[in-house]
Write a protein that holds these residues in place. Structure first.
Motif, PDB file in Angstrom:
ATOM      1  N   GLN A  24       0.830  -1.211   0.000  1.00  0.00           N
ATOM      2  CA  GLN A  24       0.000   0.000   0.000  1.00  0.00           C
ATOM      3  C   GLN A  24       0.862   1.257   0.000  1.00  0.00           C
ATOM      4  OE1 GLN A  24      -2.545  -0.436   3.409  1.00  0.00           O
ATOM      5  NE2 GLN A  24      -3.808  -1.988   2.430  1.00  0.00           N
ATOM      6  N   THR A  25       1.919   1.248   0.793  1.00  0.00           N
ATOM      7  CA  THR A  25       2.822   2.402   0.858  1.00  0.00           C
ATOM      8  C   THR A  25       3.545   2.580  -0.471  1.00  0.00           C
ATOM      9  OG1 THR A  25       3.113   2.098   3.235  1.00  0.00           O
ATOM     10  CG2 THR A  25       4.770   3.422   2.103  1.00  0.00           C
ATOM     11  N   ALA A  26       4.045   1.503  -1.046  1.00  0.00           N
ATOM     12  CA  ALA A  26       4.751   1.579  -2.329  1.00  0.00           C
ATOM     13  C   ALA A  26       3.820   2.041  -3.443  1.00  0.00           C
ATOM     14  CB  ALA A  26       5.357   0.219  -2.672  1.00  0.00           C
ATOM     15  N   ALA A  27       2.576   1.577  -3.407  1.00  0.00           N
ATOM     16  CA  ALA A  27       1.615   1.890  -4.470  1.00  0.00           C
ATOM     17  C   ALA A  27       1.252   3.370  -4.513  1.00  0.00           C
ATOM     18  CB  ALA A  27       0.362   1.039  -4.307  1.00  0.00           C
ATOM     19  N   LYS A  28       1.411   4.072  -3.412  1.00  0.00           N
ATOM     20  CA  LYS A  28       1.103   5.502  -3.364  1.00  0.00           C
ATOM     21  C   LYS A  28       2.140   6.337  -4.111  1.00  0.00           C
ATOM     22  CE  LYS A  28      -1.234   5.187   1.075  1.00  0.00           C
ATOM     23  NZ  LYS A  28      -1.158   5.509   2.493  1.00  0.00           N
ATOM     24  N   ALA A  29       3.289   5.739  -4.387  1.00  0.00           N
ATOM     25  CA  ALA A  29       4.386   6.473  -5.023  1.00  0.00           C
ATOM     26  C   ALA A  29       4.185   6.512  -6.535  1.00  0.00           C
ATOM     27  CB  ALA A  29       5.716   5.806  -4.695  1.00  0.00           C
ATOM     28  N   GLY A  30       4.514   7.625  -7.122  1.00  0.00           N
ATOM     29  CA  GLY A  30       4.427   7.775  -8.566  1.00  0.00           C
ATOM     30  C   GLY A  30       5.732   7.441  -9.244  1.00  0.00           C
ATOM     31  N   MET A  31       6.375   6.389  -8.800  1.00  0.00           N
ATOM     32  CA  MET A  31       7.678   6.002  -9.355  1.00  0.00           C
ATOM     33  C   MET A  31       7.807   4.489  -9.300  1.00  0.00           C
ATOM     34  SD  MET A  31      10.137   7.091  -6.160  1.00  0.00           S
ATOM     35  CE  MET A  31       9.113   8.452  -5.587  1.00  0.00           C
ATOM     36  N   ASP A  32       8.797   3.968 -10.006  1.00  0.00           N
ATOM     37  CA  ASP A  32       9.092   2.542  -9.950  1.00  0.00           C
ATOM     38  C   ASP A  32       9.728   2.211  -8.607  1.00  0.00           C
ATOM     39  OD1 ASP A  32       8.141   2.081 -12.510  1.00  0.00           O
ATOM     40  OD2 ASP A  32      10.103   2.357 -13.434  1.00  0.00           O
ATOM     41  N   VAL A  33       9.249   1.135  -7.975  1.00  0.00           N
ATOM     42  CA  VAL A  33       9.767   0.692  -6.688  1.00  0.00           C
ATOM     43  C   VAL A  33       9.922  -0.822  -6.756  1.00  0.00           C
ATOM     44  CG1 VAL A  33       9.439   0.718  -4.184  1.00  0.00           C
ATOM     45  CG2 VAL A  33       8.343   2.463  -5.582  1.00  0.00           C
ATOM     46  N   THR A  34      11.081  -1.326  -6.361  1.00  0.00           N
ATOM     47  CA  THR A  34      11.300  -2.772  -6.359  1.00  0.00           C
ATOM     48  C   THR A  34      11.831  -3.219  -5.008  1.00  0.00           C
ATOM     49  OG1 THR A  34      13.582  -2.655  -7.175  1.00  0.00           O
ATOM     50  CG2 THR A  34      11.830  -2.802  -8.840  1.00  0.00           C
ATOM     51  N   VAL A  35      11.679  -4.527  -4.772  1.00  0.00           N
ATOM     52  CA  VAL A  35      12.224  -5.163  -3.576  1.00  0.00           C
ATOM     53  C   VAL A  35      12.803  -6.503  -4.015  1.00  0.00           C
ATOM     54  CG1 VAL A  35       9.957  -6.129  -2.955  1.00  0.00           C
ATOM     55  CG2 VAL A  35      11.725  -5.922  -1.203  1.00  0.00           C
ATOM     56  N   ASP A  41      16.453 -11.654  -7.782  1.00  0.00           N
ATOM     57  CA  ASP A  41      15.902 -10.739  -8.778  1.00  0.00           C
ATOM     58  C   ASP A  41      14.890  -9.806  -8.125  1.00  0.00           C
ATOM     59  OD1 ASP A  41      17.339 -11.861 -10.901  1.00  0.00           O
ATOM     60  OD2 ASP A  41      15.801 -13.393 -11.235  1.00  0.00           O
ATOM     61  N   PRO A  42      14.901  -8.523  -8.498  1.00  0.00           N
ATOM     62  CA  PRO A  42      13.930  -7.585  -7.936  1.00  0.00           C
ATOM     63  C   PRO A  42      12.533  -7.822  -8.494  1.00  0.00           C
ATOM     64  CG  PRO A  42      15.356  -6.474  -9.515  1.00  0.00           C
ATOM     65  CD  PRO A  42      15.856  -7.871  -9.379  1.00  0.00           C
ATOM     66  N   VAL A  43      11.534  -7.538  -7.648  1.00  0.00           N
ATOM     67  CA  VAL A  43      10.132  -7.625  -8.057  1.00  0.00           C
ATOM     68  C   VAL A  43       9.467  -6.283  -7.792  1.00  0.00           C
ATOM     69  CG1 VAL A  43      10.009 -10.119  -7.602  1.00  0.00           C
ATOM     70  CG2 VAL A  43       9.279  -8.498  -5.834  1.00  0.00           C
ATOM     71  N   ASN A  44       8.336  -6.085  -8.429  1.00  0.00           N
ATOM     72  CA  ASN A  44       7.557  -4.863  -8.275  1.00  0.00           C
ATOM     73  C   ASN A  44       7.023  -4.780  -6.839  1.00  0.00           C
ATOM     74  OD1 ASN A  44       5.712  -2.767  -8.374  1.00  0.00           O
ATOM     75  ND2 ASN A  44       4.666  -3.501 -10.193  1.00  0.00           N
ATOM     76  N   ALA A  45       7.411  -3.758  -6.106  1.00  0.00           N
ATOM     77  CA  ALA A  45       6.992  -3.597  -4.713  1.00  0.00           C
ATOM     78  C   ALA A  45       5.538  -3.166  -4.595  1.00  0.00           C
ATOM     79  CB  ALA A  45       7.890  -2.586  -4.006  1.00  0.00           C
ATOM     80  N   LYS A  46       4.892  -2.871  -5.725  1.00  0.00           N
ATOM     81  CA  LYS A  46       3.483  -2.469  -5.717  1.00  0.00           C
ATOM     82  C   LYS A  46       2.552  -3.655  -5.957  1.00  0.00           C
ATOM     83  CE  LYS A  46       4.624   2.143  -7.397  1.00  0.00           C
ATOM     84  NZ  LYS A  46       4.340   3.173  -8.401  1.00  0.00           N
ATOM     85  N   SER A  47       3.115  -4.840  -6.129  1.00  0.00           N
ATOM     86  CA  SER A  47       2.340  -6.051  -6.405  1.00  0.00           C
ATOM     87  C   SER A  47       2.353  -6.968  -5.188  1.00  0.00           C
ATOM     88  CB  SER A  47       2.928  -6.782  -7.612  1.00  0.00           C
ATOM     89  OG  SER A  47       2.400  -8.095  -7.697  1.00  0.00           O
ATOM     90  N   ILE A  48       1.187  -7.185  -4.592  1.00  0.00           N
ATOM     91  CA  ILE A  48       1.114  -8.042  -3.408  1.00  0.00           C
ATOM     92  C   ILE A  48       1.553  -9.462  -3.745  1.00  0.00           C
ATOM     93  CG2 ILE A  48      -1.341  -8.593  -3.670  1.00  0.00           C
ATOM     94  CD1 ILE A  48       0.409  -8.028  -0.296  1.00  0.00           C
ATOM     95  N   LEU A  49       1.187  -9.974  -4.918  1.00  0.00           N
ATOM     96  CA  LEU A  49       1.592 -11.328  -5.280  1.00  0.00           C
ATOM     97  C   LEU A  49       3.101 -11.446  -5.445  1.00  0.00           C
ATOM     98  CD1 LEU A  49      -1.235 -12.349  -7.772  1.00  0.00           C
ATOM     99  CD2 LEU A  49      -0.960 -13.025  -5.387  1.00  0.00           C
ATOM    100  N   ALA A  50       3.713 -10.433  -6.049  1.00  0.00           N
ATOM    101  CA  ALA A  50       5.169 -10.454  -6.227  1.00  0.00           C
ATOM    102  C   ALA A  50       5.886 -10.376  -4.885  1.00  0.00           C
ATOM    103  CB  ALA A  50       5.603  -9.305  -7.126  1.00  0.00           C
TER     104      ALA A  50
END
Length: 90
Positions: A24-35, A41-50
Motif C-alpha cells: 500500500q505504501t509503495a503503491a502511493k508512489a508515482g515512481m518505480d519501486v522494487t524489492v 531478482d527484484p520484483v515490483n513492490a506495488k504487487s502483493i503477489l510479487a
C-alpha cells in the motif's frame, strides 16, 4: 536510482499484514519501486503477489530501490515498516 538494504524485523516476515502495508505504501508512489532478497531478482513492490512470492522471512535482508523524485523519502517509509517488530494494528 536510490537503493537501501533493510533487515526484516517482523516475526512473520514480509507476509500477510506487513506485506499489505508495504505494498500500500509503495503503491502511493508515482515512481518505480522494487524489492529483492539479497542476491535475488527484484520484483515490483506495488504487487502483493510479487512481494508475497519473495518469501522474505524474519531476519533476512532485502534490497529496496526507487527511481524518481522523493525516492529517499519513500524508502525511509518502507524501511520503517520493515523495521517494526510488528506492524501497527496487527
Amino acid at each position: 536510482m536510490t537503493e537501501r538494504n533493510v533487515k526484516i524485523e517482523s516475526r512473520v516476515g514480509l507476509h500477510a499484514r506487513p506485506a499489505a502495508l508495504f505494498v500500500q505504501t509503495a503503491a502511493k508512489a508515482g515512481m518505480d519501486v522494487t524489492v529483492a532478497k539479497r542476491g535475488g531478482d527484484p520484483v515490483n513492490a506495488k504487487s502483493i503477489l510479487a512481494v508475497l512470492g519473495l518469501d522474505a522471512r524474519h531476519g533476512e535482508e532485502v534490497v529496496l530501490t526507487a527511481d524518481g523524485e522523493g525516492a529517499g523519502e519513500l524508502l525511509d517509509s518502507l524501511e520503517e515498516l520493515l523495521s517494526m517488530p510488528e506492524p501497527e494494528g496487527a
